[in-house]
Structures are given as structure tokens and as C-alpha cells.
Design an enzyme around this catalytic site. Structure first.
Site, PDB file in Angstrom:
ATOM      1  N   LYS A   9       0.850  -1.193   0.000  1.00 14.25           N
ATOM      2  CA  LYS A   9       0.000   0.000   0.000  1.00 14.25           C
ATOM      3  C   LYS A   9       0.883   1.239   0.000  1.00 14.25           C
ATOM      4  CE  LYS A   9       0.805   1.495   4.385  1.00 14.25           C
ATOM      5  NZ  LYS A   9       1.495   2.771   4.688  1.00 14.25           N
ATOM      6  N   ASP A 140      -2.565  -2.059  10.184  1.00 10.96           N
ATOM      7  CA  ASP A 140      -2.690  -1.981   8.728  1.00 10.96           C
ATOM      8  C   ASP A 140      -3.298  -3.231   8.104  1.00 10.96           C
ATOM      9  OD1 ASP A 140      -1.703   0.592   8.349  1.00 10.96           O
ATOM     10  OD2 ASP A 140       0.371  -0.068   8.090  1.00 10.96           O
TER      11      ASP A 140
END
Length: 287
Positions: A9, A140
Site C-alpha cells: 500500500k 494496517d
């Protein structure tokens, strides 16, 4: 044998909005999945967890643990606890995402293991249930399970899906050195940012496809912290912008800097602009 891609990401924005009683920080981040991915293979075994890892393609891979400290291993443990059974799994992990880079490589691996065990054992757990397991592993991980474009709040685990953005090309430059997330937040607390990204405005601009306006508002409040340890972050940004990047920004707690572009020629120029720096370069795109 079952395969999963563990996609990295980037942070299109990162803001710190406060501190919490549990010691974590309140954040507001716009997160985006990119194509760069570790390769994860899973297979059933009679019990327990076995992890093998290939780090030949990344720098610093020798520092990644291959035991219960690895997030992929932790993910398998937390899945077993959640489901209440010893779902034996052998994990083969080929690393392509650089370590300690602000790209959520470890969290992506954990997410791939959680999704993969669900598929491997045909358990049909819901996405919400998978995210609950992910929360136990790291902040995350729920985003890495869901993927796409999301607003992340709380510790990063409270997610709101956003409209997908354009399939921009992405050039990543990972300077030599590592930044601990815990260190970055500690240093930030000593000198908090005076300006913050206008998150709501950026979301509206992205939804309207007004990318040029949104790019001007992208920011990461941890960038100035990273510069104290790795000055090459700003060198990467300046060179990428001078080479024609639409936007260049550090991802997460760093030190990787990403640049967005909408054509291959500009991507090549961006790559050339940072080749003289001590960086590892990756070319990928929005996923």
C-alpha cells in the site's frame, strides 16, 4: 497448494489527529493498494505453522524474522485462536516488497495468510470476520485484507471504502536505511505538525476525478520526522517532481517515496532522476 498476492500500500495522505488512552495515535489516512506484491503460497499440514521465506529480491531481507515474530506467522496463530481449531498451515513467502519501507509489506503478508487460510479450509468467514482477525495482528492488516482505496481512522483499522482512483503508474524509491514506526511517532510527538492534510477536501476531489487539485493537497505529517534520520527522502521527492511526477510523497512512516504518473515516458524519466541516489527502485501501478 493455494496462492495469494500480498499487495503493498501507499499513503496518499497521513495525518495524526490525536493520542489515545491505549498509547496509540488517532490517525486519518487515505490508503491505496498498488500492484507490487509478495507471493504467498499456503498448503494444509497436520497441525501447527511452518514458514519459509525467500528474500533474495529485496535489500535488508535478512533482518525479517522467520519465526513467531513474523506477521504472517502471527496471522496464522490469530486465525487459529479466532476459529478455535488447529488449522495447520505451511507458508511459503517470496518477498518483493522492501522491508521497513512504509509500504505495509508485513501487514500485506499477514492479510494474505488470513484470506488464504479462509480459502484453503473453505471456512467462508466474512470480510468483517477476517478483518477482526487482522486487527489482532496489526493496524494496517484490515486494510490489506480489503484493499483498494480507503479512508483509515482510529489506529488505522476503521475503514471506509472510497471511489477507486485512476490507474496511475507508480515509481517507488526506497532510500537506504530503516525507520521504526514507533520511533517516528515518538519524534512527531515532540514536535507535532502545524499544518495537516485537508482529508475531507481531498476525498471530494478524488471522487470528482479532480486529481491535480487533490495532488496539491496530499501530505504526510511524518515526512519532516523522517528527514531527521534519512535526508534522502527530500532528495527523492525533489528529483521526482522535477522529472515530471504528478505528485511525490513519502509513504507511511517511510522512508519510501512514491511518485504518480500517467505515462510510461515520464515514469522512465522519474526512474532516471533518482538512479544516482542510494535507493532501491520499483516500478508498479495503482491496483
Amino acid at each position: 497448494m493455494l496462492k495469494e498476492n500480498a499487495r503493498a500500500k501507499i499513503n496518499l495522505t497521513l495525518d495524526i489527529t490525536g493520542t489515545r488512552a491505549d498509547g496509540y495515535h488517532e490517525v486519518a489516512m487515505i490508503l491505496q493498494t498498488i500492484e507490487l506484491a509478495d507471493e504467498v503460497e499456503l498448503k494444509k499440514i497436520s497441525g501447527g505453522i511452518n514458514l519459509k521465506m525467500d528474500t533474495a529480491e529485496i535489500i535488508g531481507g535478512e533482518n525479517i524474522p522467520t519465526d513467531e515474530k513474523n506477521l504472517a506467522w502471527k496471522a496464522a496463530v490469530e486465525f487459529q485462536k479466532f476459529y478455535g481449531k488447529n488449522l495447520g498451515v505451511a507458508i511459503s513467502l517470496k518477498k518483493k516488497i522492501p522491508a521497513s519501507a512504509g509500504l505495509a509489506g508485513g501487514s500485506a503478508d499477514a492479510a494474505a495468510v488470513i484470506r488464504g487460510i479462509n480459502r484453503l479450509y473453505e471456512l467462508n468467514l466474512t470480510e468483517d470476520e477476517l478483518c477482526k482477525i487482522g486487527e489482532r495482528v496489526g493496524s494496517d492488516v484490515p486494510f490489506c485484507i480489503i484493499g483498494g482505496t480507503c479512508l483509515a481512522k482510529g489506529r488505522g483499522e476503521i475503514l471506509t471504502r472510497l471511489a477507486p482512483i485512476k490507474n496511475f503508474g507508480v515509481v517507488l524509491a526506497k532510500p537506504h536505511g530503516e525507520i521504526s514506526t514507533a520511533w517516528a511517532y515518538k519524534i512527531y510527538d515532540e514536535n507535532p505538525a502545524k499544518t495537516h492534510p485537508p482529508t475531507k477536501t481531498i476525498i471530494a476531489q478524488l471522487e470528482d476525478k479532480n486529481y491535480d487539485a487533490a495532488f496539491k493537497n496530499f501530505s504526510n505529517v511524518l515526512e519532516n520526522v523522517a528527514l531527521k534520520k534519512i535526508p534522502a527522502v527530500v532528495d527523492c521527492k525533489n528529483k521526482m517532481l522535477a522529472a515530471g511526477a504528478k505528485v511525490a510523497l513519502m509513504s507511511g512512516s517511510g522512508p519510501t517515496v512514491f511518485a504518480l504518473t500517467d505515462n510510461d515516458l515520464t515514469a522512465e524519466k522519474i526512474v532516471a532522476s533518482v538512479e544516482d541516489l542510494n535507493v532501491q527502485i520499483f516500478i508498479t501501478k495503482i491496483f
